[in-house]
Motif scaffolding. Structure first.
Motif, PDB file in Angstrom:
ATOM      1  N   THR A  42       0.828  -1.210   0.000  1.00 21.97           N
ATOM      2  CA  THR A  42       0.000   0.000   0.000  1.00 21.97           C
ATOM      3  C   THR A  42       0.861   1.257   0.000  1.00 21.97           C
TER       4      THR A  42
ATOM      5  N   GLN B 145      -4.805  -4.232  -4.597  1.00 25.27           N
ATOM      6  CA  GLN B 145      -6.223  -4.567  -4.470  1.00 25.27           C
ATOM      7  C   GLN B 145      -6.440  -6.079  -4.422  1.00 25.27           C
ATOM      8  N   THR B 146      -5.615  -6.819  -5.150  1.00 21.89           N
ATOM      9  CA  THR B 146      -5.736  -8.276  -5.136  1.00 21.89           C
ATOM     10  C   THR B 146      -5.390  -8.843  -3.762  1.00 21.89           C
TER      11      THR B 146
ATOM     12  N   MET C 249      -9.637  -2.859   1.770  1.00 20.61           N
ATOM     13  CA  MET C 249      -9.826  -1.986   0.613  1.00 20.61           C
ATOM     14  C   MET C 249      -9.886  -0.520   1.036  1.00 20.61           C
TER      15      MET C 249
ATOM     16  N   ALA D 258      -6.449   0.516   1.523  1.00 16.64           N
ATOM     17  CA  ALA D 258      -5.858   0.684   0.194  1.00 16.64           C
ATOM     18  C   ALA D 258      -6.318   1.991  -0.447  1.00 16.64           C
TER      19      ALA D 258
ATOM     20  N   GLY E 291     -13.596   2.101  -1.196  1.00 17.13           N
ATOM     21  CA  GLY E 291     -13.263   0.792  -0.643  1.00 17.13           C
ATOM     22  C   GLY E 291     -14.436  -0.171  -0.608  1.00 17.13           C
TER      23      GLY E 291
ATOM     24  N   ASN F  99     -15.562  -1.227  -4.154  1.00 15.37           N
ATOM     25  CA  ASN F  99     -14.571  -2.082  -4.799  1.00 15.37           C
ATOM     26  C   ASN F  99     -14.608  -3.503  -4.239  1.00 15.37           C
ATOM     27  N   SER F 100     -14.623  -3.621  -2.916  1.00 17.00           N
ATOM     28  CA  SER F 100     -14.632  -4.957  -2.301  1.00 17.00           C
ATOM     29  C   SER F 100     -15.943  -5.680  -2.582  1.00 17.00           C
TER      30      SER F 100
ATOM     31  N   SER G  66      -9.086  -6.626 -10.919  1.00 13.58           N
ATOM     32  CA  SER G  66      -8.414  -5.424 -10.444  1.00 13.58           C
ATOM     33  C   SER G  66      -7.680  -4.709 -11.573  1.00 13.58           C
TER      34      SER G  66
ATOM     35  N   THR H 184      -8.564  -1.025 -13.110  1.00 12.28           N
ATOM     36  CA  THR H 184      -7.567   0.028 -12.934  1.00 12.28           C
ATOM     37  C   THR H 184      -7.232   0.695 -14.259  1.00 12.28           C
TER      38      THR H 184
END
Length: 449
Positions: A14, A118-119, A134, A137, A372, A375-376, A391, A395
């Motif tokens: 991160t 992210q992975t 997330m 992140a 976050g 995304n999750s 991801s 991106t």
């Protein structure tokens, strides 16, 4: 891998990704210093920011192959090596061309770390902690790029633009030592991972041309043939790339990710989000200086409260999402985004600075709190082996959507002109935000449903 090493690895990844984001936006406020050092015009100096975005866009899809072939530890060292070499070259750069090359190396590093970060958040943490991870992140996605212009500006005024890269080099060395100490090699990679060279070429040319066209359209006439030629070539190559991924045995990015309903909804919502808020980082400072007749310092300070709050709300929203479910967090955040964006579309030259800042804070809390959890939630149903695909593709497309939104806003300003042009551009940002709200209210459901 035990929890302690997982947390250490995630912190290192991160922070490395955050450095990449910080490096990307810090250059915005260091361009004047670079122009003074090398005597380059503004139109040429802008390539230091444009090339960074382009290289990230073409690097990220290739990371899917690297992630299947090499361990996370190896990828961290590769990313840190690119960043360190780029920083040292930039610090010593005798001319603009060498500095531009250094920026390419740094962008490769950022392109590697963003999807890996992210992975890891989705695969190395147990269920119930993914949104929190997330959210943390999100500091790399939200806080770091927002603080970049202020950080770069302070260094330029104090010690010159080269000092940024010396400080960056020192931090990278510390992260490399931490990687040696805490990150162990994990033999999960696929040594027989196959790289389809045509897919790599189509991805590089396609996304590169799209990104270049959108970024160029932000400051050149929309009738410029180069913009449309690049856009057509880019769309053709990206379309060919997507179709090819569905047909070959070893795709660069598995398009089966779009079989997941949650991923599709999240993909659409997050790209609308990026089209909405990234352009504001350019439009709002221009409004403050050109329309409201305030100072460049005011243009930078308007983002400061939001930047500070982002460091709090990014992880807080993730924690809440894991505790009470993602839907309420995402929906409330989307409402805040629309409220702040909608009200901002009506600001005038007479609007007090404190009110503009307050509206930006409302917008900023919405953005920081939704990234976050959304995304999750979008990635949670993807198979573990396809997390890097989801991801990476997001991106890459996110970069294009951010450039697209910015280009449309700048087009409105240039065509309409005056305060009305800025209001229409801010209104377009609000319209994208409404799209995020629609996705959130009607399609986002809690994980248990």
């Amino acid at each position: 891998m035990n929890n302690r090493r997982t947390y250490a690895m995630f912190a290192i990844v991160t922070l490395t990704a955050a450095l990449g984001a910080l490096t990307q936006t810090s250059m915005n406020s260091m361009l004047s210093g670079v122009q003074e050092s090398f005597g380059t015009p503004e139109s040429v100096s802008q390539w230091l920011t444009t090339i960074y975005m382009l290289v990230i866009g073409v690097t990220v899809p290739l990371v899917t192959h690297l992630a299947r072939r090499y361990s996370v530890r190896t990828l961290i060292f590769v990313a840190l090596a690119f960043m360190l070499v780029g920083a040292v070259i930039a610090a010593f750069s005798p001319n603009f061309g060498i500095l531009l090359f250094a920026r390419v190396l740094q962008a490769v590093s950022a392109g590697i770390m963003l999807p890996v970060m992210q992975t890891i958040a989705m695969t190395r943490f147990p269920p119930g902690q993914n949104a929190t991870a997330m959210g943390i992140a999100g500091i790399a996605l939200g806080f770091a790029p927002n603080i970049g212009p202020l950080f770069g500006g302070l260094l330029v005024d104090s010690w010159g633009w080269r000092s940024f890269f010396w400080i960056l080099s020192g931090i990278i060395v510390v992260l490399a030592l931490a990687t040696l100490a805490f990150v162990r090699k994990r033999e999960h990679q696929m040594h027989d991972a196959h790289l389809d060279y045509l897919s790599a070429l189509l991805s590089t040319v396609g996304f590169g041309c799209v990104l270049l066209s959108f970024s160029t359209a932000a400051y050149r006439p929309i009738t410029d043939p180069a913009i449309w030629t690049g856009l057509v070539v880019g769309i053709v190559c990206v379309s060919w790339f997507v179709l090819r991924q569905r047909r070959i045995k070893h795709p660069l990015i598995h398009m089966s990710i779009f079989k997941s309903h949650t991923y599709v909804v999240s993909f659409i919502a997050q790209n609308l989000l990026n089209a909405s808020f990234m352009g504001i980082t350019l439009i709002l400072p221009l409004f403050i200086v050109n329309v409201a007749q305030m100072t460049p310092v005011d243009a930078g300070l308007v983002f400061l409260p939001t930047t500070i709050l982002a460091a709090v709300f990014n992880p807080l929203a993730g924690i809440l999402s894991d505790k009470i479910g993602p839907r309420p967090v995402i929906v409330v955040s989307a409402f805040l985004l629309v409220a702040g964006s909608g009200a901002m579309a009506f600001i005038t030259a007479d609007t007090p600075f404190w009110l503009i800042t307050a509206l930006q804070v409302v917008r900023g809390i919405g953005v920081s709190s939704i990234i976050g959890p959304l995304n999750s939630w979008g990635m949670h149903k993807l198979p573990v082996e396809n997390m890097i695909d989801g991801s990476a593709f997001f991106t890459t497309v996110r970069q294009a959507c951010a450039s697209f939104g910015t280009a449309l806003m700048m087009l409105l300003i240039s065509v309409v002109g005056g305060a009305l042009g800025y209001n229409l551009a801010l209104g377009l940002s609000a319209l994208f935000a409404v799209g995020v709200l629609i996705c959130s209210v009607f399609f986002v459901r809690d994980l248990k449903s």
